[in-house]
Every structure is written in C-alpha cells, then in structure tokens.
Design a protein around this motif. Sequence first.
Motif, mmCIF file in Angstrom:
data_model
loop_
_atom_site.group_PDB
_atom_site.id
_atom_site.type_symbol
_atom_site.label_atom_id
_atom_site.label_comp_id
_atom_site.label_asym_id
_atom_site.label_seq_id
_atom_site.Cartn_x
_atom_site.Cartn_y
_atom_site.Cartn_z
ATOM 1 N N ALA A 74 0.825 -1.207 0.000
ATOM 2 C CA ALA A 74 0.000 0.000 0.000
ATOM 3 C C ALA A 74 0.860 1.260 0.000
ATOM 4 C CB ALA A 74 -0.924 0.001 1.211
ATOM 5 N N SER A 75 0.481 2.197 -0.845
ATOM 6 C CA SER A 75 1.062 3.543 -0.773
ATOM 7 C C SER A 75 0.331 4.318 0.315
ATOM 8 C CB SER A 75 0.954 4.217 -2.129
ATOM 9 O OG SER A 75 1.745 3.532 -3.084
ATOM 10 N N GLN A 76 0.586 5.599 0.434
ATOM 11 C CA GLN A 76 0.083 6.350 1.585
ATOM 12 C C GLN A 76 -1.434 6.280 1.749
ATOM 13 O OE1 GLN A 76 0.274 10.553 1.804
ATOM 14 N NE2 GLN A 76 0.042 10.900 -0.386
ATOM 15 N N GLY A 77 -2.181 6.106 0.664
ATOM 16 C CA GLY A 77 -3.613 5.861 0.769
ATOM 17 C C GLY A 77 -4.460 7.065 1.098
ATOM 18 N N THR A 78 -3.959 8.252 0.844
ATOM 19 C CA THR A 78 -4.675 9.497 1.119
ATOM 20 C C THR A 78 -4.098 10.584 0.230
ATOM 21 O OG1 THR A 78 -5.186 11.160 2.820
ATOM 22 C CG2 THR A 78 -3.071 10.021 3.007
ATOM 23 N N ILE B 134 -1.126 16.754 -0.655
ATOM 24 C CA ILE B 134 0.280 16.585 -0.287
ATOM 25 C C ILE B 134 0.671 15.127 -0.492
ATOM 26 C CG2 ILE B 134 2.010 16.926 1.530
ATOM 27 C CD1 ILE B 134 0.022 18.856 2.884
ATOM 28 N N GLY B 135 1.803 14.912 -1.110
ATOM 29 C CA GLY B 135 2.283 13.565 -1.402
ATOM 30 C C GLY B 135 2.702 12.816 -0.153
ATOM 31 N N GLY B 136 3.131 11.582 -0.357
ATOM 32 C CA GLY B 136 3.576 10.742 0.756
ATOM 33 C C GLY B 136 4.423 9.605 0.244
ATOM 34 N N GLY B 137 4.463 8.523 1.006
ATOM 35 C CA GLY B 137 5.272 7.381 0.624
ATOM 36 C C GLY B 137 4.546 6.440 -0.316
ATOM 37 N N PRO C 186 -2.725 1.944 9.356
ATOM 38 C CA PRO C 186 -1.541 2.213 8.522
ATOM 39 C C PRO C 186 -1.636 1.590 7.132
ATOM 40 C CG PRO C 186 -1.074 0.478 10.095
ATOM 41 C CD PRO C 186 -2.453 0.992 10.445
ATOM 42 N N PRO C 187 -0.896 2.130 6.181
ATOM 43 C CA PRO C 187 -0.764 1.495 4.867
ATOM 44 C C PRO C 187 -0.112 0.119 5.027
ATOM 45 C CG PRO C 187 0.020 3.764 4.809
ATOM 46 C CD PRO C 187 -0.164 3.413 6.243
ATOM 47 N N TYR C 188 -0.732 -0.892 4.456
ATOM 48 C CA TYR C 188 -0.284 -2.263 4.704
ATOM 49 C C TYR C 188 1.006 -2.607 3.945
ATOM 50 C CZ TYR C 188 -2.708 -3.120 0.238
ATOM 51 O OH TYR C 188 -3.126 -3.054 -1.070
ATOM 52 N N GLY C 189 1.838 -3.439 4.602
ATOM 53 C CA GLY C 189 2.947 -4.080 3.916
ATOM 54 C C GLY C 189 2.483 -5.411 3.343
ATOM 55 N N LEU C 190 3.276 -5.975 2.448
ATOM 56 C CA LEU C 190 2.929 -7.260 1.833
ATOM 57 C C LEU C 190 4.021 -8.292 2.081
ATOM 58 C CD1 LEU C 190 1.376 -6.377 -1.648
ATOM 59 C CD2 LEU C 190 0.181 -7.273 0.361
ATOM 60 N N PRO D 96 1.578 9.882 5.552
ATOM 61 C CA PRO D 96 1.963 8.484 5.799
ATOM 62 C C PRO D 96 3.084 8.002 4.881
ATOM 63 C CG PRO D 96 -0.427 8.724 5.545
ATOM 64 C CD PRO D 96 0.190 10.004 5.100
ATOM 65 N N GLY D 97 3.787 6.986 5.368
ATOM 66 C CA GLY D 97 4.769 6.292 4.537
ATOM 67 C C GLY D 97 4.122 5.112 3.829
ATOM 68 N N GLY D 98 4.823 4.551 2.862
ATOM 69 C CA GLY D 98 4.324 3.378 2.145
ATOM 70 C C GLY D 98 4.681 2.090 2.872
ATOM 71 N N GLY D 99 3.935 1.030 2.575
ATOM 72 C CA GLY D 99 4.196 -0.263 3.183
ATOM 73 C C GLY D 99 5.449 -0.919 2.628
ATOM 74 N N GLY D 100 6.097 -1.741 3.455
ATOM 75 C CA GLY D 100 7.273 -2.479 3.014
ATOM 76 C C GLY D 100 6.906 -3.802 2.356
ATOM 77 N N PHE D 101 7.884 -4.430 1.714
ATOM 78 C CA PHE D 101 7.686 -5.703 0.999
ATOM 79 C C PHE D 101 8.863 -6.604 1.372
ATOM 80 C CE2 PHE D 101 7.455 -8.756 -2.349
ATOM 81 C CZ PHE D 101 6.192 -8.671 -2.948
ATOM 82 N N GLU D 102 8.572 -7.793 1.962
ATOM 83 C CA GLU D 102 9.654 -8.640 2.435
ATOM 84 C C GLU D 102 10.068 -9.648 1.366
ATOM 85 O OE1 GLU D 102 12.694 -9.951 4.693
ATOM 86 O OE2 GLU D 102 11.453 -8.184 5.031
#
Length: 519
Positions: free
Chosen positions: A357-361, A384-387, A466-470, A511-517
């Motif tokens: 997920a990106s910032q979602g807003t 305003i931009g975000g992650g 929060p913006p979800y990670g995957l 918000p920041g963007g979600g991480g990816f493992e």
Amino acid sequence: MEVNPILLEVFKNRFSAIAEEMGATLQRTAFSANIKERKDFSCAIFNSKGDMIAQAAHIPVHLGSMPMSVKSAIESVDMEDGDMVILNDPYKGGTHLPDITLIAPVFVDGEVLFYVANRAHHADIGGISSGSMPISTSIFQEGINIPPLKLVKKGKIDEEILYFIKNNVRTPEEREGDFKSQISANLTGIKRLKELIESYSPEEVVFYGERLLEYSEKMMKSVIKGIPDGVYEAYDFMEDDGIERKDIKIHVEVEIKDDKAIVDFSKTDSQTEGSINAVFSITASAVYYVFRSLIEKDIPTNAGCFNPIQIKTKKGTVVDAVFPAPVSAGNVETSQRIVDVVLKALSKAIPDKIPSASQGTMNNITIGGIDPQTEKTFTYYETIGGGMGASFHDDGESAIQSHMTNTMNTPVEALEFQYPLMITRYGIRKGSGGNGKRKGGDGIVREFLFLVDSEVTVISERRKIPPYGLFGGENGEVGKNIFIRGDEETVMEGKFHKKVKAGDRIRIETPGGGGFEKL
C-alpha cells in the motif's frame, strides 16, 4: 479500409499529442495555483458516441469518470457547432463539485465526428466552507451543483450563466479566468483535430480512432488472460466520515475468467452521513487505473482498455452513493482506498507485480480568508504527497503523489507570492516508510503558517489504520495533523474544520508506504 500498423501508431501519438497540447494551454492560461502550478486537470478526446479515444497523462481519478460526463452531456443537451457544455454534477458523471468539466463537439461538414473535453479542479465552487471541500452531510452543502448546460453558445460565452456561477463563489475573478482557460483548451483541441482531418480525411481519422479502441481492448484482454483464473478477495477500511468516528469497510472480490475481470464491491458498507461517499464513476476510475497499470506496453489509454472489465456494486454503498449523499471526499480519499483493496486482492494472484500500500490518502487542505493587501477573499487548495509502497522489485518512492492523484506540489515561492501564507517546514518524513527487503517510501512534512485569520479544512486518511505491507513487509507509519498555537501542539483528527488566527500553524505529516519482504 485495412489497418496500416504504421498509421495506427501515428494516430495513437497524434491523438495523445492533441490532448497533451490542450493541457498545456489550460495550464499556461489558468489563474489559480491549483491548475497552473499543481496541474489538477485532465484533457481527453472522445468519439461521436462519447467513448474516450485518448487521454493526456494527467489525473487517474478522471480516467473512468470524464467519459460518463461526456455521455451525460450528449444525452442531455443538443449541441451545435461552437457550443460548449459545462457540468460538475457527481450524479451525472462528475466526481465532486470542484471538478468542473467542459465539453465541446467537433463538427466537420455538419456532422459531429469527435468531442473534446477537459476537467479542472476549481479552488472554490461555493458551499459551507472555503475551498468547497467541507465536513458536510449533504451535497447541497458542498457548492453549486451544475447540470449539463451550455456555457458557450455558437462561440459566445453565456454571460448570464457565468454571472450566476460567479455570484455564488468566493473567488469570482479567479473562477472566470479558469473557465476561460478551459474554453481555450477545448478550442485548441478542436483546431488540432480539424488540422488532423484535413491532413488525412474524416473517414480515415474516424477509422483509426475506432481501431485504437480495438487495439487497447486486445492488449487489456491479453494482460487479464495472464492472471491465473480464480476469485481473489480483500478488504480495508476508511477510518471515519468526518461525522462519526467509526471504520467503514470497502470489500472487493476480483474474479478472473480467461480474458475478463469481474470486480464486485457488493459487500461494501452503506453510504455514510459524511462526505467520503464515492459515486460509481469514481469507483470505475479506481478499478480502471489498477488494471491499466498492469499493461507494461505503451498503449493509448482509452475506452477499449475498460471493455473487458465488469464492475459490480450495490446502490447506496460508500462506493456507489445515491443522491443527495455528500461526496466531496469520496473523489480524493475513498478512491485511494478502492485502489488499495483491488491491489491487495490482485496481490494474491500476481504477487510479483503488485506493490504494498502507498500512503492511501491525498492529505487535502483547503484554506480561505480575506487577503488584507487586496481586501478580497482568497481560497487555496492542495494535496500533499507521501510514501509509495514497496514491491518485489523496488523500494517505494518517497515524497510523491501516488495512485489516483498525479498532481504536482505547489512551489513554496508560488504559494507565498499569491496567498497570505508561509511554509515554515517542508521536507521528507524520514523513517515513515515500512521496513522489509524492499522498503516503503517515506512521507512528507509540510507546515503552514497563517499570516491572517483564516478557516481551514483538512480531509485525510491513514491517521489510524496504517498502509499495509505485503508478504512480511512492515506497515508504513500513519500520518498526523498537528495544530500549533504558540508553543502548544494539538494532534487533530484526520478530518477537521477549524478557524485559525494569524500566527497559528498547521503541520501535516503524511503516511509512509508499506514495506515488501519476500514471496
């Protein structure tokens, strides 16, 4: 007539170039910073039935909605040569009231061969608060609701309609300037299309417009066919509607059947009292954006892309609101969450192609007041931009507009020159992206200092959820809205309206963007 593949490529680029030039005309002649600096507009070309042939690389949220406005205008108004139809009614193909669409027919030898249209976000269109993005409970509180009607008749502006609109907004001179810029953009499109027709022939230009629709449809079917058949489900929440502090579920089931996709939102929660409701055209835009993003080749973005996609909703839900539900935030916030849930569902089918997920807003802020230098009312709007979310291949980008918005930022110099405001802090919100093998992008910190007493409305999301990670990636950080008076800081809700005094500040931490493992 047989298709010449070289000419098909030529027409693809000619149509797109015309839409881009329309956008350049609109931007360079606009009065408001929102259009001139942030480029909050879109331009497109349509065939005689109202199907989109080409869109410039502008705003994704206009992708599926502007064609509905064009078809509504065709059905409602008998257009003659030299006419232009204006509308912003969300229940007739619009998005929210500040987004105003202007549509013009292109006549050749007495026959309509094409339409050109542009949509621009106006910094005010009336309503209960400056900037027309209020904490509302009815569409009647959000501004003037304009049905399809002729603003331009046989080449002349209808001054009575223009006067009526100007009399109901806070910044009439700016609105008139932006309307005339939209008219100029359409005139540019009409001129260039007629030049194209003269270079070839009416039959050939129309023929290749139709073939481009078929080409895009074929490419979209090919992409969908590459997704494993099955039903993929996901849900996420809007945090509140600005009135009640409760979560609102958006649920989707994406069914892939050979070369077709069925996207079903029927289990989504009912429409809300507050303004996060999205009309169907917004939901369609969000779904089309996701699937269009899966096509890696350079193809025209047109109606053909969308033919293999069926969208199902339930009337009266937050993704298919019914009149007179308020909708000002549905366009900017709910559209982002629709993208989040569709991407989340598809991540189960094609995990290597879908980001977290990106910032979602869009972190919307509208400001209004009286400028003491001019003694006139001012209104200002920005997002305003975000992650951005990380993916299997890359880290997420930091400090960027993502998904349903493609606007620029307003440069500090332009904002401070035109408005009684100052930006006292502007930078990357370090460490706000989610961790993982691929890290989510960081958000932004932007702080506004008010030089005069003003009223402020902030419409934002991802302040609690929060913006979800995957695939094991961590979530991005939630955003914060902070009101500052003297040395005292107060954390505000995600959606609020407030009267501020000269010397007060508001800091938006996105918000920041979600991480990816890993897969």
